[in-house]
Design an enzyme around this catalytic site. Structure first.
Site, mmCIF file in Angstrom:
data_model
loop_
_atom_site.group_PDB
_atom_site.id
_atom_site.type_symbol
_atom_site.label_atom_id
_atom_site.label_comp_id
_atom_site.label_asym_id
_atom_site.label_seq_id
_atom_site.Cartn_x
_atom_site.Cartn_y
_atom_site.Cartn_z
ATOM 1 C CG ASP A 153 49.279 41.285 39.942
ATOM 2 O OD1 ASP A 153 49.854 41.088 41.036
ATOM 3 O OD2 ASP A 153 48.485 40.472 39.442
ATOM 4 C CB THR A 178 53.986 39.791 44.098
ATOM 5 O OG1 THR A 178 53.829 41.188 43.847
ATOM 6 C CG2 THR A 178 55.058 39.566 45.148
ATOM 7 C CG PHE A 213 46.006 35.110 38.592
ATOM 8 C CD1 PHE A 213 44.878 35.188 37.802
ATOM 9 C CD2 PHE A 213 46.772 36.264 38.753
ATOM 10 C CE1 PHE A 213 44.501 36.377 37.183
ATOM 11 C CE2 PHE A 213 46.406 37.452 38.150
ATOM 12 C CZ PHE A 213 45.271 37.509 37.362
ATOM 13 C CG ASN A 214 51.043 35.968 39.873
ATOM 14 O OD1 ASN A 214 50.111 36.741 39.635
ATOM 15 N ND2 ASN A 214 51.658 35.942 41.043
ATOM 16 C CG ASN A 258 45.657 40.485 41.285
ATOM 17 O OD1 ASN A 258 45.254 39.343 41.130
ATOM 18 N ND2 ASN A 258 46.614 40.792 42.136
ATOM 19 C CG ASP A 312 50.055 42.113 44.185
ATOM 20 O OD1 ASP A 312 51.029 41.730 43.539
ATOM 21 O OD2 ASP A 312 48.920 41.611 44.056
ATOM 22 C CG HIS A 347 48.553 33.904 47.348
ATOM 23 N ND1 HIS A 347 48.447 32.549 47.530
ATOM 24 C CD2 HIS A 347 47.282 34.331 47.051
ATOM 25 C CE1 HIS A 347 47.197 32.151 47.332
ATOM 26 N NE2 HIS A 347 46.471 33.224 47.047
ATOM 27 C CG ASP A 348 51.288 38.684 45.821
ATOM 28 O OD1 ASP A 348 51.584 37.566 45.351
ATOM 29 O OD2 ASP A 348 50.503 39.458 45.265
#
Ligand code: BDR
Ligand code: CA
Length: 319
Positions: free
Chosen positions: A10, A128, A169-170, A39, A15, A246-247
């Site tokens: 996203d 992700t 979030f995800n 996102n 990402d 993160h991703d």
């Protein structure tokens, strides 16, 4: 032989860094990208993904996917309310407008066709973003659970979440999809939650290094990490020394399986009804848990290995 994988994402600034690393690293082959509402709205996610691929001159097919969650009409709290007046997630990433275009085949149709084909028997699926596309694909073609060799997911938190105290979030965006995917009986699931991503944050010194490397992927990553540092600083009112990115950690794990220094095999599930805990990842580490483990959950990562992975990718530049 490079590790082949499909990225469901996203894009989204972290990402985008995952895509930069994936297209550049000599031990990885990004076979296709599928996009999902997260996102930013789907049309912007797809456009951002194309911008990022064009920025490094990578020719990778992009398939647009779900524009809203699996069962809900919208996020649990609408995006505008969630984001308030924060400019952290801008609709368009700051790269030139895309010249490439998305494929006409949808992400869900692509995932089903690809993974039902023997040619994808060795292709890892990395997610992700919210798990909407993968839940839809599994609901449409349940045999996919036995066909996808490995799923690596950025999502959830064993300790605190980021949207709420409980939820990351995800998983919060589409809890029903996350619960459906984790409960689908896939052959191998690796979860990369906030616990792992927050344990190996990146710094302004890393950005200095990437700017010196100077490849388009390295420069792009530095720009996006600096934006994250600035946002953290504005949000906390304190100088941000480091920020979790993160991703790319999911992608790093493919090339560097030694990335995680602490992990647990456990039965995992996602809360879909709690009024305060919606989207929470439950990691059942009780020795007497009645269900067998269905995932490996990373709890800590090595900053040294993460940096080595990113450095190798950015030095290699775009192949
Ligand atoms: C996750 O949520 C998104 O905002 C990021 O892209 C990452 O995938 C972190 O909670
Ligand atoms: Ca993401």
């Amino acid at each position: 032989m490079p590790v082949r994988f499909v990225l469901d994402c996203d894009t989204g600034s972290d990402d985008a860094i995952a895509i930069f690393a994936a297209t550049a690293h000599p031990d990885l082959e990004l076979v296709a990208v599928t996009t999902v509402n997260g996102n930013v709205a789907l049309e912007h996610v797809t456009d951002n993904t194309l911008r990022v691929l064009d920025h490094v001159g990578a020719s990778v097919p992009v398939h647009a996917g779900a524009a809203r969650p699996f069962m809900r009409p919208d996020f649990p709290v609408p995006r505008a309310v969630l984001n308030g007046d924060s400019d952290f997630q801008k609709d368009s990433l700051d790269f030139p407008a895309a010249v490439s275009a998305a494929e006409t085949q949808s992400a869900v149709s692509f995932l089903i066709e690809a993974y039902m084909d023997e040619a994808f028997a060795d292709v890892t699926l990395v997610a992700t973003g919210p798990l909407t596309n993968i839940a839809l694909a599994l609901a449409t073609e349940p045999r996919l659970a036995a066909r996808i060799p490995r799923l690596v997911v950025m999502g959830g938190a064993h300790a605190n979440g980021n949207v709420t105290a409980a939820a990351e979030f995800n998983f919060w965006v589409d809890p029903e999809a996350a619960e459906a995917v984790l409960g689908a009986g896939l052959r191998e699931v690796v979860i990369v939650p906030l616990d792992a991503t927050h344990s190996a944050p990146l710094t302004a010194a890393d950005c200095d290094e990437y700017e010196k490397i100077g490849t388009p992927a390295a420069q792009g990553a530095a720009k996006l990490i600096r934006h994250r540092l600035a946002h953290d600083q504005a949000a906390s009112g304190q100088a941000a020394v480091s920020t979790p990115v993160h991703d790319p950690m999911c992608v790093a794990y493919l090339a560097r399986p030694d990335l995680f220094t602490e992990a647990v095999e456990a039965f995992v599930s996602v809360e879909t009804t709690g009024s305060r805990t919606l989207g929470e990842l439950l990691v059942d580490t009780r020795p007497w848990c009645p269900q067998p483990p269905n995932a490996a959950v990373a709890l800590r990562a090595s900053g040294e290995v993460y940096r080595e992975f990113l450095r190798t990718a950015f030095l290699a530049g775009q192949r």
